[in-house]
Write a protein that holds these residues in place. Structure first.
Motif, PDB file in Angstrom:
ATOM      1  N   PRO A  85      -3.602   3.141  -3.001  1.00  0.00           N
ATOM      2  CA  PRO A  85      -4.774   2.281  -2.652  1.00  0.00           C
ATOM      3  C   PRO A  85      -5.027   1.100  -3.752  1.00  0.00           C
ATOM      4  O   PRO A  85      -4.982   1.401  -4.526  1.00  0.00           O
ATOM      5  CB  PRO A  85      -5.923   3.316  -2.655  1.00  0.00           C
ATOM      6  N   ARG A 131     -11.481   0.131  -2.528  1.00  0.00           N
ATOM      7  CA  ARG A 131      -9.970  -0.020  -2.296  1.00  0.00           C
ATOM      8  C   ARG A 131      -9.823   0.287  -0.541  1.00  0.00           C
ATOM      9  O   ARG A 131     -10.326   0.922  -0.051  1.00  0.00           O
ATOM     10  CB  ARG A 131      -9.246   1.070  -3.043  1.00  0.00           C
ATOM     11  N   TRP A 132      -8.364  -0.317  -0.318  1.00  0.00           N
ATOM     12  CA  TRP A 132      -7.756  -0.069   0.921  1.00  0.00           C
ATOM     13  C   TRP A 132      -6.636   0.722   0.950  1.00  0.00           C
ATOM     14  O   TRP A 132      -6.037   1.007  -0.128  1.00  0.00           O
ATOM     15  CB  TRP A 132      -7.263  -1.202   1.637  1.00  0.00           C
ATOM     16  N   ALA A 133      -6.478   1.718   1.998  1.00  0.00           N
ATOM     17  CA  ALA A 133      -5.368   2.649   2.015  1.00  0.00           C
ATOM     18  C   ALA A 133      -4.428   2.420   3.317  1.00  0.00           C
ATOM     19  O   ALA A 133      -5.169   2.242   4.247  1.00  0.00           O
ATOM     20  CB  ALA A 133      -5.740   4.276   1.713  1.00  0.00           C
ATOM     21  N   LEU A 178       0.604  -1.232  -0.073  1.00  0.00           N
ATOM     22  CA  LEU A 178       0.025   0.167   0.229  1.00  0.00           C
ATOM     23  C   LEU A 178       0.888   1.427  -0.164  1.00  0.00           C
ATOM     24  O   LEU A 178       0.521   2.373  -0.578  1.00  0.00           O
ATOM     25  CB  LEU A 178      -0.752   0.127   1.215  1.00  0.00           C
TER      26      LEU A 178
END
Length: 229
Positions: free
Chosen positions: A110, A164-166, A105
């Protein structure tokens, strides 16, 4: 006490330097621990990076010095050239799988759980997307005693099928701004990207071999031995 980004978040330069050390330790172990020159080259790659950066030697060295004070990186001894290693897992207090996800990440911006699983192939092989999601959930629910949450799930971007992940290692994330941006590398096929990554790793390994041979022969990189023209 584990590293707490809420108290002292990483700068973008520190995050890039740290994540590059984490990446190269796994993908090109022959060039690890890393020299400053090799580290700067890795930080400034045009592929597998979001955003693309242009760090100078001085900026990378400043980031290394700060990471050293945070116990997230340290110098290796026993070599004529100063080399650096990361101490991410112990410094942050996370298991290997979580460290891999956070490193990706930091490097690539993201990503969805599926993208993280694909991009992690050369770092760590997750059994399935569910296992990736389980570690992400654990990082999101991290207690304040351990340093608090290290990732955040972003709102679904317009036209996107998955969220999405951040990471939060650089502090709180503006989820509104990030969620409306285009996913990194959305136009590049995964197979092509994997091929480019593999070629970059081969070049880095060859560079490390040349540097090691030059050091053994008492030569500067690409230069003739002292006293010879």
């Amino acid at each position: 006490m584990p590293f707490d980004p809420a108290t002292r978040p990483l700068t973008p330069n520190e995050a890039r330097v740290l994540a590059t050390l984490m990446e190269k330790a796994r993908t090109v172990p022959d060039s690890y621990p890393m020299s400053l020159n090799g580290l700067v080259t890795g930080c400034n790659q045009k592929t597998s990076r979001d955003p693309v950066m242009q760090l100078t030697d001085a900026e990378a060295q400043e980031a290394l010095d700060s990471l050293k004070l945070l116990t997230l990186a340290f110098e290796s001894s026993g070599n004529r050239t100063t080399r650096w290693e990361h101490n991410f897992q112990r410094g942050v207090g996370v298991p290997e799988q979580s460290a891999v996800l956070l490193g990706l990440l930091m490097l690539r911006g993201p990503q969805t759980a599926g993208e993280l699983r694909i991009n992690a192939e050369r770092w760590y092989r997750f059994a399935d997307i569910s296992s990736v999601e389980a570690f992400l959930d654990e990082l999101q629910e991290r207690s304040p005693e351990k340093g608090g949450p290290l990732v955040v799930l972003l709102p679904r971007a317009p036209g996107a099928r998955e969220q999405r992940w951040a990471h939060r290692l650089c502090g709180p994330v503006d989820t509104t701004a990030v969620s409306t941006s285009a996913p990194a590398g959305s136009g590049a096929p995964a197979a092509l990207q994997a091929r480019v990554d593999a070629l970059e790793s081969q070049v880095a390994a060859l560079q490390a071999t040349v540097q090691r041979l030059c050091a053994e022969l008492g030569m500067a990189d690409g230069m003739s031995p002292p006293g010879q023209e």
